[in-house]
Design a protein around this motif. Structure first.
Motif, short mmCIF file in Angstrom:
data_model
loop_
_atom_site.label_atom_id
_atom_site.label_comp_id
_atom_site.label_asym_id
_atom_site.label_seq_id
_atom_site.Cartn_x
_atom_site.Cartn_y
_atom_site.Cartn_z
N LEU A 239 7.87 -1.36 7.19
CA LEU A 239 8.83 -2.46 7.30
C LEU A 239 8.45 -3.36 8.47
O LEU A 239 8.22 -2.87 9.57
N PRO A 240 8.39 -4.70 8.27
CA PRO A 240 8.74 -5.41 7.03
C PRO A 240 7.51 -5.68 6.13
O PRO A 240 6.60 -6.39 6.52
N THR A 241 7.53 -5.10 4.93
CA THR A 241 6.56 -5.43 3.88
C THR A 241 7.30 -5.39 2.55
O THR A 241 8.45 -4.94 2.47
N HIS B 281 -3.59 0.06 -4.20
CA HIS B 281 -4.82 -0.33 -3.54
C HIS B 281 -4.61 -0.36 -2.03
O HIS B 281 -3.48 -0.25 -1.54
N ILE B 282 -5.68 -0.51 -1.28
CA ILE B 282 -5.60 -0.59 0.17
C ILE B 282 -4.82 -1.85 0.55
O ILE B 282 -5.13 -2.94 0.09
N ALA B 283 -3.81 -1.71 1.40
CA ALA B 283 -3.03 -2.87 1.84
C ALA B 283 -3.85 -3.74 2.78
O ALA B 283 -4.68 -3.23 3.55
N ASN B 284 -3.63 -5.04 2.70
CA ASN B 284 -4.44 -5.97 3.50
C ASN B 284 -3.65 -6.76 4.52
O ASN B 284 -4.04 -7.85 4.93
N GLY B 285 -2.51 -6.22 4.96
CA GLY B 285 -1.82 -6.79 6.09
C GLY B 285 -0.92 -7.97 5.78
O GLY B 285 -0.58 -8.24 4.63
N ILE B 286 -0.52 -8.68 6.83
CA ILE B 286 0.39 -9.83 6.75
C ILE B 286 -0.41 -11.09 7.08
O ILE B 286 -1.15 -11.14 8.05
N HIS B 287 -0.22 -12.14 6.26
CA HIS B 287 -1.06 -13.33 6.35
C HIS B 287 -0.32 -14.60 6.74
O HIS B 287 -0.94 -15.67 6.82
N GLY B 288 0.98 -14.53 6.97
CA GLY B 288 1.71 -15.70 7.43
C GLY B 288 2.01 -16.74 6.38
O GLY B 288 2.21 -17.92 6.69
N ILE B 289 2.09 -16.32 5.11
CA ILE B 289 2.35 -17.28 4.04
C ILE B 289 3.85 -17.46 3.77
O ILE B 289 4.23 -18.35 3.02
N GLY B 290 4.67 -16.63 4.39
CA GLY B 290 6.12 -16.71 4.19
C GLY B 290 6.85 -16.67 5.51
O GLY B 290 6.57 -17.44 6.43
N ASN B 291 7.81 -15.73 5.61
CA ASN B 291 8.65 -15.62 6.80
C ASN B 291 8.10 -14.70 7.87
O ASN B 291 8.69 -14.59 8.95
N LEU B 292 6.99 -14.02 7.61
CA LEU B 292 6.48 -13.03 8.54
C LEU B 292 5.30 -13.59 9.33
O LEU B 292 4.31 -14.05 8.76
N PRO C 59 2.03 -13.26 11.39
CA PRO C 59 0.97 -12.25 11.54
C PRO C 59 0.84 -11.71 12.96
O PRO C 59 0.55 -10.53 13.15
N GLU C 60 1.06 -12.56 13.95
CA GLU C 60 0.91 -12.09 15.33
C GLU C 60 1.95 -11.03 15.69
O GLU C 60 1.77 -10.28 16.65
N MET C 61 3.01 -10.94 14.90
CA MET C 61 4.02 -9.92 15.13
C MET C 61 3.84 -8.70 14.23
O MET C 61 4.05 -7.56 14.66
N PHE C 62 3.47 -8.92 12.96
CA PHE C 62 3.56 -7.85 11.97
C PHE C 62 2.25 -7.44 11.32
O PHE C 62 2.21 -6.47 10.58
N ASP C 63 1.17 -8.16 11.56
CA ASP C 63 -0.09 -7.83 10.89
C ASP C 63 -0.71 -6.56 11.47
O ASP C 63 -0.40 -6.15 12.58
N TRP C 64 -1.59 -5.95 10.71
CA TRP C 64 -2.36 -4.79 11.16
C TRP C 64 -3.72 -4.82 10.46
O TRP C 64 -3.89 -5.47 9.44
N ARG C 65 -4.66 -4.12 11.02
CA ARG C 65 -5.98 -3.93 10.43
C ARG C 65 -6.39 -2.49 10.67
O ARG C 65 -6.22 -1.96 11.75
N GLY C 66 -6.95 -1.86 9.63
CA GLY C 66 -7.39 -0.48 9.77
C GLY C 66 -6.23 0.50 9.67
O GLY C 66 -5.17 0.20 9.09
N PRO C 67 -6.38 1.70 10.24
CA PRO C 67 -5.35 2.75 10.14
C PRO C 67 -4.03 2.33 10.77
O PRO C 67 -4.01 1.51 11.69
N VAL C 68 -2.95 2.91 10.27
CA VAL C 68 -1.61 2.59 10.79
C VAL C 68 -0.93 3.80 11.42
O VAL C 68 0.12 3.65 12.05
N ALA C 69 -1.48 4.99 11.27
CA ALA C 69 -0.85 6.18 11.83
C ALA C 69 -1.90 7.20 12.24
O ALA C 69 -2.98 7.28 11.65
N ARG C 70 -1.57 7.96 13.29
CA ARG C 70 -2.37 9.12 13.69
C ARG C 70 -1.59 10.38 13.33
O ARG C 70 -0.40 10.49 13.64
N VAL C 71 -2.27 11.31 12.70
CA VAL C 71 -1.62 12.53 12.21
C VAL C 71 -2.32 13.75 12.79
O VAL C 71 -3.55 13.85 12.73
#
Length: 204
Positions: free
Chosen positions: A111-113, A172-183, A185-197
């Protein structure tokens, strides 16, 4: 923990620690299960199940938990955490694995996605050593990623959790937030892994 179900007598206990390593995405409650190789939460390149769609679009763990718990010959233990996991936060829980159900999977919505989820897919449980790995985010392919808050639930957007609009049609592999709507990218984008387990066997 809000639910835990186990079948069988012989088991080993594992401690699972998940850390959100994104800068701006929260995780919904995590649904985790130990299971055999014939069971999986999803398959890349294939359509998501309706139960996975409910988790990926709205964070609802109940439907997917019901689906896998209805197959006791394939599933050993199921556990669901509580609350949102904010960026930089960690959640730890215990889960049991059996001699023939030595795989661990989990999933939670980002969230938010629209329909993005973090997932560990069929990791072999360690016999003795502690194992640490990084995991990715996946797109369920069930909703259009227009980044409009109207169709994104959660504390930031407060939108609708589910949409009738179809997405790409396959996981498929998610490709992050691109700033085309209300989100932003500088706040919500990511690249690569999102969690360490980290998974550690707790010796009896």
């Amino acid at each position: 923990l809000i639910s835990s179900t186990a079948w069988g007598m012989s088991s080993k206990t594992y401690e699972v620690t998940i850390t959100n390593i994104t800068a701006g995405q929260a995780f919904t409650p995590v649904l985790a299960a130990t299971h055999r190789g014939d069971l999986s939460f999803f398959e890349l390149g294939q359509p998501a199940s309706e139960e996975l769609e409910m988790l990926a679009e709205g964070g609802a763990t109940g439907p997917l938990e019901g689906l896998i718990s209805a197959i006791p010959t394939q599933t050993y233990d199921i556990t669901t955490t509580t609350g949102l996991l904010a960026p930089g936060e960690t959640v730890t829980f215990q889960i049991k694995g059996g001699p023939r159900t030595a795989l661990l999977s989990f999933a939670a919505m980002l969230l938010p996605t629209h329909d993005t989820f973090v997932a560990l897919d069929s990791m072999t449980l360690p016999q003795f050593d502690t194992v640490t790995t990084l995991v990715r985010a996946y797109d369920a392919g069930t909703e259009i990623n227009d980044e409009s808050c109207a169709n994104i639930p959660g504390p930031y957007c407060m939108g609708a959790p589910y949409s009738e609009e179809d997405g790409e049609g396959f996981v498929h592999i998610a490709n992050g937030i691109h700033g085309i709507g209300n989100l932003a990218p500088e706040m919500f984008d990511w690249r690569g892994p999102v969690a360490r387990v980290t998974v550690r066997r707790i010796l009896d």
